[in-house]
Design a protein around this motif. Structure first.
Motif, PDB file in Angstrom:
ATOM      1  N   PHE A  64      45.231  41.503  16.667  1.00 15.98           N
ATOM      2  CA  PHE A  64      45.648  42.877  17.608  1.00 15.98           C
ATOM      3  C   PHE A  64      45.918  42.251  18.962  1.00 15.98           C
ATOM      4  O   PHE A  64      45.732  42.786  19.821  1.00 15.98           O
ATOM      5  N   LYS A 122      37.838  53.276  18.313  1.00 13.89           N
ATOM      6  CA  LYS A 122      37.971  53.280  16.678  1.00 13.89           C
ATOM      7  C   LYS A 122      36.906  52.366  16.018  1.00 13.89           C
ATOM      8  O   LYS A 122      37.184  51.044  15.670  1.00 13.89           O
ATOM      9  N   ILE A 166      38.686  42.838  21.969  1.00 15.29           N
ATOM     10  CA  ILE A 166      39.539  43.185  20.825  1.00 15.29           C
ATOM     11  C   ILE A 166      39.959  44.797  21.321  1.00 15.29           C
ATOM     12  O   ILE A 166      39.206  46.021  20.992  1.00 15.29           O
ATOM     13  N   VAL A 194      35.884  50.182  11.614  1.00 11.74           N
ATOM     14  CA  VAL A 194      35.554  48.732  11.013  1.00 11.74           C
ATOM     15  C   VAL A 194      34.307  48.157  11.529  1.00 11.74           C
ATOM     16  O   VAL A 194      33.358  47.756  10.547  1.00 11.74           O
ATOM     17  N   ARG A 254      50.762  44.853  21.656  1.00 16.07           N
ATOM     18  CA  ARG A 254      50.716  46.232  21.603  1.00 16.07           C
ATOM     19  C   ARG A 254      51.913  46.782  21.210  1.00 16.07           C
ATOM     20  O   ARG A 254      53.015  47.135  21.665  1.00 16.07           O
ATOM     21  N   ALA A 299      42.130  46.707  20.525  1.00 15.39           N
ATOM     22  CA  ALA A 299      42.611  47.485  19.407  1.00 15.39           C
ATOM     23  C   ALA A 299      41.550  48.419  18.933  1.00 15.39           C
ATOM     24  O   ALA A 299      42.122  49.455  18.299  1.00 15.39           O
ATOM     25  N   PHE A 300      40.491  48.056  19.105  1.00 10.39           N
ATOM     26  CA  PHE A 300      39.426  48.731  18.270  1.00 10.39           C
ATOM     27  C   PHE A 300      38.612  49.655  19.375  1.00 10.39           C
ATOM     28  O   PHE A 300      37.498  50.316  18.921  1.00 10.39           O
ATOM     29  N   GLN A 335      40.897  38.621  15.808  1.00 15.53           N
ATOM     30  CA  GLN A 335      41.403  39.284  16.900  1.00 15.53           C
ATOM     31  C   GLN A 335      42.774  38.954  17.192  1.00 15.53           C
ATOM     32  O   GLN A 335      43.521  39.819  17.857  1.00 15.53           O
ATOM     33  N   GLU A 360      41.011  49.324   8.674  1.00 11.82           N
ATOM     34  CA  GLU A 360      40.017  50.404   8.814  1.00 11.82           C
ATOM     35  C   GLU A 360      40.080  51.146   7.419  1.00 11.82           C
ATOM     36  O   GLU A 360      38.894  51.255   7.032  1.00 11.82           O
ATOM     37  N   THR A 384      50.060  45.258  15.344  1.00 12.13           N
ATOM     38  CA  THR A 384      48.647  45.788  15.928  1.00 12.13           C
ATOM     39  C   THR A 384      48.377  47.071  15.138  1.00 12.13           C
ATOM     40  O   THR A 384      47.543  47.291  14.501  1.00 12.13           O
ATOM     41  N   ASN A 385      49.426  47.899  15.367  1.00  8.69           N
ATOM     42  CA  ASN A 385      49.157  49.237  14.579  1.00  8.69           C
ATOM     43  C   ASN A 385      48.815  49.405  13.255  1.00  8.69           C
ATOM     44  O   ASN A 385      47.994  49.952  12.602  1.00  8.69           O
ATOM     45  N   THR A 406      45.620  47.505  12.261  1.00  6.91           N
ATOM     46  CA  THR A 406      44.351  48.092  12.525  1.00  6.91           C
ATOM     47  C   THR A 406      44.144  49.636  11.487  1.00  6.91           C
ATOM     48  O   THR A 406      43.159  49.671  11.089  1.00  6.91           O
TER      49      THR A 406
END
Length: 910
Positions: free
Chosen positions: A532, A576, A570, A579, A535, A572-573, A529, A547, A539-540, A543
């Motif tokens: 991520f 999404k 987390i 994963v 921001r 970031a997910f 984690q 994925e 992180t982008n 991710t």
């Protein structure tokens, strides 16, 4: 004549009428006779029916039936009854014997013998009886020889529904208890698991069996948690069905017969109701379970549950405390229940079974028990398979392949997550040689979980399967991103090869390209984690890469094992799920939450040193509890590593170790050892945060802007960058081909600068520590240099006041000369490597439009917002952190990259 003819016709008509009357009379007579016969037969059948309903003995005492039998017309019925009575007495003398023989054939040992002959003994059988005794019955009470066993089917044969009479709960408990003890005593320990649920009791559900609860042979369920039991049973049915179908069988019984051994234990679920109607959904679920239970080796015993179950069901209905009626013997034969087994004897026997089960499991298992007899004999073309723990003495395996490509491991601090990872890695490495398995190991938390797998000062061995080991990288998220980029590139390479060979997965690629090197890759990222945590661009990018690897990696043999203490954080997910959906293998350590499916709480109650393994995306029916042996204790894993190192180290390189807590040493970097005179000249500035052990540097070509600015007040890092740059340059020039000019107005840094100059001279180069800078700058501007010159400036901002002063009679100041040197010097072979302690002072130095004269910069404790003017106007995301620099070369970089300055030889702070 006419009259005579008329009489003749009349005579014929009358004759015809007489004949018709005669025929009608015959027909009517026959009808009356037929009716009388039919009425007699009907009366006989009705009489027979009365006799059958009443029974022969009762009919013999019924005056109405006796009177009817005395009628002559009922003589045939009397004859039939006499025949039946005679036949009954003839058969009755043999029926009990035949029934006893039948039960003896289908129910041996504890299945039918009195408790005194088997209670307290440990079963050894693998094929249980078909029938289980519950009592006895007799055709008559006058002759003891008429008694025979009353038995019911169970296990693979049937479910059992028990309907109690009022105030008979004690007798029902004794009946169920005796049945369960007969079953448990007939088979080897662990072959049967019992599940108990009572709608009305929190405790005291068959308490005599509680010694078994310390093993998996007995599980009790809270009365409010019926759904837990139903979920477990339905999940077990689905799992067994999938296994049996894959093996080409329709049931667990068929698979057991084909293999000649037991692959799964039988299960008996006892549900105590209270006669009330269930809610619609649980009832529907119970019926579904009952319908598919037998094929999965499950039998239900439903007590006072007023519903019709699916599948084969036998019934026992209590008439009172001793008398019962069973569907096996029919409604007209009343059986006597066997006496209850004394509670102390049941409890003692249950304790012996529990002890035997524990002994059979072999007691505590060690890490050595996970290892195969021979190292490196497995092939990874299809999948990776390795035991990581034990349940009831049997190994519990982790399977990583096309069906379960990636794993998610969760567990709070101290739950044994690191120990589990060592058990997994050791078990895999022992089975698969390095050509079959490549490991990339990354630990974001502060610690050295994987450091022991790389060579160290105390132990020179390493794990030959490991290609990359990253530790203490909690502040170096870029290293995790670099690993993902590497895996993405490898995925692209393998996909291209697969297309060339027209295959779709790793097994096909290895078959078509046997000479290629295509091991399965397992990347373990502990505390992933951290990737991520911000921001930002890291992180982008992370991710997106994660994925893509999670989605496409399975086909190319690239697998992720993501471990975390708390996956709930987390962000970031969120939204999404790509994963997590691909992480079909879920492993939850004790007290872990949100690792398994939302409603699956098995890990909350898991004991210490255990893990819940689930290959079905965390759905409850896929749970497998495993005791994980100590794999991380002193010398435990090291012993295996030594064996693996002895076997494979000669053919495999040591892994790349990245330790974020230690600065790299310039002399240990492969790029430094490769430097030599000739070719492009590069000043090495620090280590790249990358999978490969590479150094980052600026090429000092004869082109505009080939100068370097070090920015920030962090003196130690600034000195390190300029020191490594000078030392690396010294290796690329022949003696006398370069001159180093050093100027340091910062008093506390001067000793380090003087030591550098001495080392440069020792390497055969001219190095001068300048007392003042302005005269040297004037000389560099006025004359064409005969040799390459490297201008090393420390604390340029401290020099600016003196450089800004114009000497009398001079048109140009020292600052003007510095600007000329920065602009024109690289084209003449003079390069400036300078340290400015602030961006504003650098701007003052360069003047208007002079930013292009600094082609590369390394920022230390400078905020990213201050660096945009020097990065082609792009937004720079940089939060300074100790021991790191942000490097940008406008000729090679699209965006700045984080580097680690090398450790200065003196290891002293200025």
């Amino acid at each position: 004549m006419g009259f005579s003819k008329s009489n003749e016709q009349r005579t014929r008509v009358m004759s015809a009428l007489d004949a018709m009357r005669q025929q009608i009379g015959l027909v009517l007579g026959a009808a009356r006779a037929g009716r009388e016969v039919a009425e007699t037969e009907l009366a006989g059948l009705e009489l027979e029916q009365k006799v059958v309903h009443a029974g022969l003995d009762e009919a013999a005492q019924d005056e109405e039936i006796l009177a009817a039998l005395r009628r002559p017309a009922m003589s045939q019925v009397s004859s039939w009854l006499n025949t039946v009575r005679a036949q009954f007495h003839t058969d009755a003398s043999t029926v009990p014997r035949r029934l006893r023989e039948l039960v003896a054939e289908t129910s041996a040992g504890a299945g039918r013998l009195p408790p005194g002959e088997w209670l307290g003994k440990i079963g050894t059988g693998s094929a249980p009886p078909e029938l289980w005794r519950v009592g006895s019955a007799a055709l008559s009470t006058s002759d003891p020889r008429d008694r025979f066993d009353v038995a019911v089917p169970l296990l693979d044969e049937s479910h059992l529904a028990i309907t109690p009479a009022p105030k008979t709960r004690e007798q029902v408990d004794a009946l169920v208890e005796a049945l369960l003890m007969r079953v448990l005593s007939s088979v080897e320990p662990g072959a049967v698991r019992v599940h108990l649920w009572d709608i009305g009791q929190l405790t005291s559900v068959l308490p005599n069996l509680y010694p078994l609860s310390k093993t998996s042979a007995l599980t009790l369920y809270d009365p409010t948690r019926l759904q837990d039991l139903l979920d477990e049973l339905s999940g077990h049915i689905r799992r067994i069905h999938a296994q049996a179908m894959q093996a080409g069988h329709t049931s667990l019984r068929g698979m057991r017969a084909a293999l000649g051994k037991r692959t799964e234990p039988w299960r008996i679920a006892v549900l105590f109701g209270n006669g009330e109607t269930w809610a619609t959904e649980p009832l529907r679920e119970l019926k579904r379970i009952a319908g598919g239970a037998h094929a999965a080796g499950i039998s239900l015993i439903a007590v006072d549950v007023p519903h019709v179950l699916g599948g084969s069901v036998e019934n026992i209905r209590l008439l009172d405390e001793r008398r019962v009626v069973t569907s096996m013997t029919g409604p007209n034969l009343v059986a006597q229940l066997d006496p209850a087994i004394p509670s102390g004897q049941v409890s003692g026997a249950a304790g012996k079974i529990a002890e035997a089960l524990i002994a059979r499991q072999g007691g505590p298992r060690s890490f050595a028990d996970l290892l195969p007899p021979e190292l490196g004999k497995a092939n990874s073309a299809e999948e990776l398979r390795a035991p990581v723990g034990f349940f009831e003495g049997d190994p519990v395996e982790v399977v990583i392949g096309d069906s379960s490509p990636h794993a998610l491991i969760g567990g709070p601090s101290g739950s044994g997550k690191t120990n589990f990872l060592y058990a997994l890695l050791g078990s895999l490495a022992a089975r698969y040689p390095p050509d079959e398995l490549a490991l990339y190991l990354l630990d974001f938390k502060e610690g050295v979980s994987f450091a022991g797998l790389a060579p160290g000062r105390k132990d020179a061995t390493w794990l030959p399967h490991a290609k990359l080991i990253g530790v203490n990288v909690n502040t170096d998220r870029e290293f995790g991103l670099a690993l993902l980029r590497f895996l993405s590139d490898e995925l692209r390479r393998r996909s291209t090869a697969a297309k060339e060979h027209e295959v779709t997965n790793l097994a096909g690629l290895r078959q078509e390209d046997p000479d290629g090197h295509w091991p399965r890759i397992v990347a373990v990222v502990d505390e992933f984690q951290y990737l991520f945590a911000g921001r930002d661009a890291v992180t982008n990018q992370a991710t997106a890469l994660l994925e893509d690897i999670a989605r496409r990696g399975r086909a190319q043999g690239i697998h992720l094992i993501l471990a975390s203490q708390d996956v709930a954080g987390i962000e970031a997910f969120w939204g999404k799920p790509a994963v997590f959906e691909q992480c079909t293998l879920r492993i939850a350590m004790p007290k872990a939450r949100r690792v398994l499916a939302e409603a699956n709480t098995a890990a909350v109650s898991a004991p210490r040193w255990h893990a819940v393994l689930n290959h079905d995306s965390g759905v409850a029916h896929g749970n497998q509890l495993a005791h994980v042996p100590d794999a991380s204790g002193k010398d435990v894993f090291a012993t295996l590593q030594r064996r693996l190192w002895d076997a494979y180290a000669d053919e495999h390189d040591r892994p790349r170790l990245f330790d974020g807590a230690h600065s790299p040493v310039l002399e240990h970097v492969p790029a430094f050892g490769e430097l030599k005179p000739g070719g492009a000249v590069t000043a090495l500035l620090g280590q790249s945060i990358d999978v490969e052990d590479t150094a980052c540097g600026i090429e000092l070509a004869h082109a505009p802007g080939r100068n370097l600015a070090v920015l920030g007040t962090a003196a130690a890092e600034a000195l390190s960058i300029l020191d490594s740059a000078a030392r690396s340059l010294a290796r690329q020039y022949e003696e006398g081909a370069v001159e180093f000019l050093l100027r340091c107005p910062v008093e506390r840094c001067l000793p380090a600068v003087e030591r550098l100059a001495e080392d440069l001279v020792a390497h055969g180069h001219r190095a001068v520590v300048l007392d003042s800078l302005a005269p040297t700058l004037a000389e560099l501007v006025a004359a064409e240099p005969e040799t390459a010159k490297i201008l090393l400036l420390y604390g340029v901002d401290a020099e600016l006041p003196s450089l800004e002063v114009k000497e009398p009679g001079q048109l140009k100041s020292g600052l003007d000369h510095l600007r000329v040197v920065l602009k024109q010097g690289p084209g003449k072979g003079t390069h400036t490597l300078g340290w400015w302690r602030g961006t504003a002072r650098l701007k003052d130095t360069l003047g208007f439009g002079g930013n292009d004269d600094i082609g590369a910069w390394a920022a230390l404790d400078v905020q990213g917002s201050e660096l945009s003017p020097f990065a082609a106007g792009q937004v720079v995301h940089w939060s300074p952190r100790p021991g790191r620099a942000l490097y940008f070369d406008r000729s090679t970089h699209a965006t700045p990259e984080v580097i680690i300055p090398f450790l200065r030889p003196d290891r002293e702070n200025p």
